[in-house]
Design a protein around this motif. Structure first.
Motif, PDB file in Angstrom:
ATOM      1  N   GLN A   1      -1.485   5.438   7.719  1.00 58.52           N
ATOM      2  CA  GLN A   1      -2.081   5.786   6.433  1.00 58.52           C
ATOM      3  C   GLN A   1      -3.337   4.946   6.291  1.00 58.52           C
ATOM      4  O   GLN A   1      -3.363   3.803   6.733  1.00 58.52           O
ATOM      5  N   SER A   2      -4.322   5.501   5.646  1.00 64.82           N
ATOM      6  CA  SER A   2      -5.547   4.734   5.494  1.00 64.82           C
ATOM      7  C   SER A   2      -5.376   3.733   4.357  1.00 64.82           C
ATOM      8  O   SER A   2      -4.626   3.965   3.410  1.00 64.82           O
ATOM      9  N   ARG A   3      -6.065   2.639   4.514  1.00 66.56           N
ATOM     10  CA  ARG A   3      -5.975   1.613   3.478  1.00 66.56           C
ATOM     11  C   ARG A   3      -6.598   2.105   2.183  1.00 66.56           C
ATOM     12  O   ARG A   3      -6.183   1.696   1.100  1.00 66.56           O
ATOM     13  N   GLY A   4      -7.593   2.974   2.307  1.00 63.39           N
ATOM     14  CA  GLY A   4      -8.241   3.496   1.117  1.00 63.39           C
ATOM     15  C   GLY A   4      -7.290   4.300   0.256  1.00 63.39           C
ATOM     16  O   GLY A   4      -7.207   4.105  -0.958  1.00 63.39           O
ATOM     17  N   SER A   5      -6.532   5.192   0.896  1.00 63.19           N
ATOM     18  CA  SER A   5      -5.610   6.013   0.110  1.00 63.19           C
ATOM     19  C   SER A   5      -4.525   5.135  -0.489  1.00 63.19           C
ATOM     20  O   SER A   5      -4.032   5.394  -1.591  1.00 63.19           O
ATOM     21  N   LEU A   6      -4.173   4.091   0.219  1.00 63.70           N
ATOM     22  CA  LEU A   6      -3.148   3.180  -0.301  1.00 63.70           C
ATOM     23  C   LEU A   6      -3.632   2.526  -1.586  1.00 63.70           C
ATOM     24  O   LEU A   6      -2.937   2.498  -2.607  1.00 63.70           O
ATOM     25  N   ILE A   7      -4.861   2.042  -1.546  1.00 62.23           N
ATOM     26  CA  ILE A   7      -5.360   1.285  -2.686  1.00 62.23           C
ATOM     27  C   ILE A   7      -5.587   2.213  -3.875  1.00 62.23           C
ATOM     28  O   ILE A   7      -5.291   1.866  -5.024  1.00 62.23           O
ATOM     29  N   VAL A   8      -6.076   3.412  -3.606  1.00 59.32           N
ATOM     30  CA  VAL A   8      -6.317   4.341  -4.710  1.00 59.32           C
ATOM     31  C   VAL A   8      -4.997   4.783  -5.333  1.00 59.32           C
ATOM     32  O   VAL A   8      -4.850   4.820  -6.559  1.00 59.32           O
ATOM     33  N   SER A   9      -4.013   5.093  -4.465  1.00 58.41           N
ATOM     34  CA  SER A   9      -2.740   5.540  -5.034  1.00 58.41           C
ATOM     35  C   SER A   9      -2.074   4.416  -5.809  1.00 58.41           C
ATOM     36  O   SER A   9      -1.419   4.654  -6.829  1.00 58.41           O
TER      37      SER A   9
ATOM     38  N   VAL B   1     -13.017  -4.984   0.136  1.00 61.15           N
ATOM     39  CA  VAL B   1     -12.357  -6.218   0.585  1.00 61.15           C
ATOM     40  C   VAL B   1     -11.145  -5.877   1.438  1.00 61.15           C
ATOM     41  O   VAL B   1     -10.946  -6.428   2.516  1.00 61.15           O
ATOM     42  N   PHE B   2     -10.355  -4.940   0.945  1.00 67.10           N
ATOM     43  CA  PHE B   2      -9.077  -4.633   1.596  1.00 67.10           C
ATOM     44  C   PHE B   2      -9.275  -3.922   2.929  1.00 67.10           C
ATOM     45  O   PHE B   2      -8.504  -4.099   3.864  1.00 67.10           O
ATOM     46  N   ARG B   3     -10.323  -3.133   2.992  1.00 66.83           N
ATOM     47  CA  ARG B   3     -10.569  -2.342   4.202  1.00 66.83           C
ATOM     48  C   ARG B   3     -10.694  -3.244   5.429  1.00 66.83           C
ATOM     49  O   ARG B   3     -10.227  -2.921   6.507  1.00 66.83           O
ATOM     50  N   ARG B   4     -11.379  -4.378   5.236  1.00 68.71           N
ATOM     51  CA  ARG B   4     -11.626  -5.260   6.364  1.00 68.71           C
ATOM     52  C   ARG B   4     -10.698  -6.466   6.382  1.00 68.71           C
ATOM     53  O   ARG B   4     -10.877  -7.370   7.176  1.00 68.71           O
TER      54      ARG B   4
END
Lengths: 549, 304
Positions: free
Chosen positions: B138-146, B296-299
């Motif tokens: 799962q992408s970190r982006g979708s994790l953070i948005v959800s 921040v979270f992506r990297r």
């Protein structure tokens, strides 16, 4: 399940022709010059390894070697400083999501949501990879033996149960690559055995298992190939059969151990016989049948002869990881060049062809490999010798009969511990080590402690030579004849301390003309370990803890 | 963990390949099952934490306790004292949810939002589950948005409880009367409830900023408590700063300056312009802070 995995595996390989081939089998996981820095600390240092599809791959290393960091890098939890990994044909970082589709596993301890049941945890985690049927969840819970606790809260689970559940979630999607980070830690013996059998079953089913462990016998039992890393670098990589020390020792129990010890010493030399917990540990090599025959001939009742496998592997592991102490190859190679032509570097002998020379552990120059100037000039190189561990405690090792060099000097307080390994020619390439100290080193008469930071100074060399082991002659003529029973140490004279490692603790492989193509590795032990007085041939000098971290 | 469990599985024929299907195990027909989206997962996680119920329970209790206290003492604060509209509660129960919202918006609601936001990433890092979920494709982006969406949803439920409990206990203790607006006009009970719901939604938008701020700190640390404290320190420091005339210029840019704009719902006609401005500021802050958190979270190196 395993059968399905085989099918998956085969199809996967067909589907991915772009994967790099490695000895006929596709590499399912590989790292390419992987480097990871944490601030100034280099945790992973140019790691190159390859896991082929179908391997049960052991990933060995002492604590702090960077095992978990490598797994985190490979699975994209952390980003490499440079280099990359390739998982199932996908580059990490870059195609992490695609790569993770083919991987199941856990890093460190498996973790779960404590208020949820095991089943719900699997449902939740599994749904992140793809659809998961309830049947499959029940199936993996059955595999790991947690069916009866499937609906209990994970918060109430023991460590071992969480470990099992971690394996269950790794298997959930029948991935081609299963990465398990010390899966048997915290398990009872029964659980360990179950997990190992499970891993073997997975391997039989064609699943590639990447098993991180610091338990050598576990890797030996389970794995087909392995890599040993230390300080973020590969120390050795190959099939487990290759990694295993060849001349394994055996533990012998008879009705008269003293007499048996005499017989064994007569056969293999004093250096090849030790005692452990009432057993005689004999480095008998391939001559175990002959040993037993002689024991029986001597009217001894042989009660048991068992392989001392763990011991051999542990020594080997410690030795290998000690080798990993060397800094990057930027270190000056001159010393080895000078040693190379010296016939003394290798003492002929086939019983104990390797030796580890340990000067007194009075001090250590510095924890970091310092500049060459830090230590005495490295024109000379550590002497090579052999001795039995027994000799260390009782008497100084017998030295080569050679005149004392003019420049004989006291071992400076900063003597590093020197380990010299002579690899058996033609043998399995499994170096054995002996801890060896110069005469008088073991009785505390040598400088000890306190001067860790002081490099050898000229003043050091004024100490009486009596404190020192008998020096060897500069030329190679003094090499004594091969003797299985006599431990021999040859010293080379020189302006510097006789027992000196390269100041950089660089490891050098020395080819000795006197002993054919005999690679000799010389390396210095951890300065940290030098502070304690030399006690015995215990592997402590190889301790790799706390050196760089 | 009987090894037989592995061997005993009957060999199932390899599944047929479908075009475009990736060939890892999860695509086998046997794997077909319920597939939950990331929102469903995050919502499940929140439902399996005590914290969530504490927040909801606390939010529902506030209007009840407020109404009870006023009912028993029978003397409200004088006009201009206490939270807005509090002085009118004794005559009209409909003011209970309004004054509860007004009181909550000062500290408790931002605190709840900060708690929710700071647990989003750092809470999972503390639990160790962050590395487990990031080993899934799962992408970190979708994790953070959800996660952000679910935190907002949690507060939405909390605010709904405030409104529901406020109306319920207001009606029980004081009875509902038509609402008198700030402009002096009277609106019907139904219209009044509508205004209250709008106020709650406005509060939710304001709290989304707090969640985003806490989320940012949550990605920066592995301790949810650190993230919570950092969020609140920033919140309070900014609140204090803007009270000084020297920092007046700061005021239009700070989202907490717009928390009081819900008052405009109780004018007749509703003053949409300041409300719109406030919502714009909330939106910009939420989006900006969440995007920053994602960067921040992506990297981020997950070392927990």
């Amino acid at each position: 399940m395993t059968h399905d995995v085989v099918a998956e595996q085969t199809r996967e390989q067909e589907a991915r022709p772009e994967r790099s081939e490695c000895e006929g089998r596709a590499a399912i996981l590989s790292t390419h010059g992987l480097v990871k820095d944490f601030g100034k600390l280099r945790a992973v240092d140019g790691l190159d390894m390859q896991v082929r599809a179908g391997d049960i791959f052991g990933f060995l290393g002492p604590n702090g070697a960077g095992k978990t960091t490598v797994i985190r890098l490979v699975l994209g939890l952390i980003h490499p400083t440079s280099g990359h990994a390739e998982v199932a044909g996908h580059r990490v970082p870059g195609e992490l999501k695609e790569a993770l589709r083919h991987v199941g596993g856990f890093v460190d301890d498996p973790t779960f949501y404590p208020l949820m049941s095991a089943r719900r945890n699997l449902r939740l985690l599994g749904s992140m990879t793809g659809p998961v049927s309830e049947e499959r969840i029940a199936e993996v819970l059955e595999i790991v033996g947690l069916s009866d606790r499937a609906d209990s809260r994970v918060g109430g689970f023991s460590h071992g149960m969480k470990q099992r559940l971690g394996i269950a979630q790794a298997l959930l999607h029948a991935p081609e690559l299963v990465v398990l980070d010390e899966p048997t830690s915290g398990l009872d013996p029964r659980g360990m055995k179950d997990v190992r059998e499970l891993i073997r079953d997975l391997g039989r089913g064609g699943v590639t298992v990447f098993l991180s462990s610091h338990l050598l016998h576990e890797v030996q039992q389970v794995c087909t190939r392995a890599v040993i890393i230390d300080h973020g670098r590969v120390v050795v990589q190959g099939s487990v059969a290759e990694l295993r020390p060849q001349g394994l020792a055996v533990k012998v129990m008879t009705d008269d151990q003293t007499k048996a010890g005499g017989t064994a010493r007569a056969m293999f030399g004093a250096g090849a016989v030790a005692e452990d917990d009432g057993y005689l540990v004999v480095q008998a090599g391939d001559d175990v049948p002959e040993l037993v025959r002689r024991l029986v001939a001597d009217d001894l009742a042989v009660r048991s002869v068992v392989p001392a496998t763990d011991q051999g592997l542990e020594d080997y592991f410690l030795e290998l990881t000690a080798r990993g102490m060397r800094p990057p190859e930027t270190e000056a190679p001159e010393p080895s060049e000078q040693v190379a032509p010296d016939p003394e570097v290798a003492t002929p002998g086939d019983s104990v062809p390797s030796a580890e020379v340990a000067p007194p552990e009075g001090s250590a120059p510095s924890a970091e490999p310092g500049p060459p100037e830090d230590a005495a000039p490295p024109e000379d190189v550590a002497p090579i010798g052999r001795a039995s561990p027994d000799d260390e405690e009782s008497a100084p090792p017998v030295r080569a009969a050679s005149p004392a060099p003019a420049a004989e000097e006291t071992p400076p307080a900063s003597w590093p511990r020197v380990t010299i390994v002579v690899e058996r020619p033609g043998g399995a390439g499994q170096p054995e080590t002996r801890v060896l100290r110069p005469a008088g080193a073991g009785d505390g008469s040598l400088p000890a402690g306190g001067d860790e930071a002081s490099p050898p100074s000229p003043a050091d060399s004024t100490a009486p030579p009596a404190d020192r082991s008998a020096p060897a002659s500069a030329d190679g003529a003094a090499v004594p004849p091969v003797d299985r029973t006599e431990p021999v140490v040859t010293d080379r004279p020189g302006p510097g301390p006789t027992y000196r490692a390269a100041p950089s603790s660089a490891s050098r492989v020395v080819r000795s003309p006197a002993y054919g193509a005999l690679p000799v590795s010389v390396y210095r032990a951890a300065p940290g370990s030098l502070r304690a007085p030399v006690a015995s041939s215990s592997p402590s000098p190889h301790s790799t803890e706390g050196r760089r971290r | 963990m009987s090894p037989g469990g592995v061997c005993a599985c009957p060999p199932t024929p390899p599944p047929e390949r479908h075009a475009g299907e990736s060939c890892h195990g999860s695509t086998r027909p046997a794997m077909r099952g319920a597939h939950h989206g990331p929102l469903h997962r995050e919502w499940t996680k929140l439902l399996f934490t005590w914290r969530t119920y504490l927040i909801w329970g606390g939010l529902a209790a506030i209007p009840f306790l407020m109404a009870l206290a006023l009912y028993i003492s029978d003397t409200g604060p004088g006009p201009g004292e206490g939270p807005h509209f509090m002085s009118r509660v004794l005559e009209n129960g409909l003011y209970v949810p309004v004054s509860a919202l007004a009181a909550l918006l000062l500290v408790l609601l931002p605190l709840a939002a900060a708690v929710l936001g700071s647990y989003l990433i750092a809470g999972e890092a503390e639990l160790g589950t962050l590395r487990a979920i990031l080993l899934r494709p799962q992408s970190r982006g979708s994790l953070i948005v959800s996660k952000w969406v679910v935190a907002v949803l949690t507060l939405f439920v909390g605010l709904a409880l405030v409104v529901a409990a406020g109306i319920l206990f207001g009606a029980l203790f004081f009875g509902l009367e038509p609402l008198v607006t700030l402009s002096g006009t009277t609106v019907s009970i139904a219209e009044g409830i509508g205004l209250i719901v709008l106020t709650a939604l406005f509060a939710l938008a304001a709290m989304a900023c707090m969640i985003s701020l806490a989320l940012l700190f949550s990605t920066l640390t592995n301790s949810s408590l650190t993230a919570l404290i950092a969020t609140f320190v920033v919140f309070i420091v900014v609140q204090i700063l803007v009270t000084f005339s020297f920092f007046d210029w700061l005021e239009p840019y700070v989202f907490s300056s717009y928390f009081g704009e819900y008052m405009n719902f109780f004018r007749d006609p509703i003053a949409w312009r300041p409300i719109g401005e406030a919502l714009l500021v909330f939106g910009l802050w939420s989006a900006g802070l969440t995007a920053l958190a994602w960067l921040v979270f992506r990297r981020k190196d997950i070392l927990s």
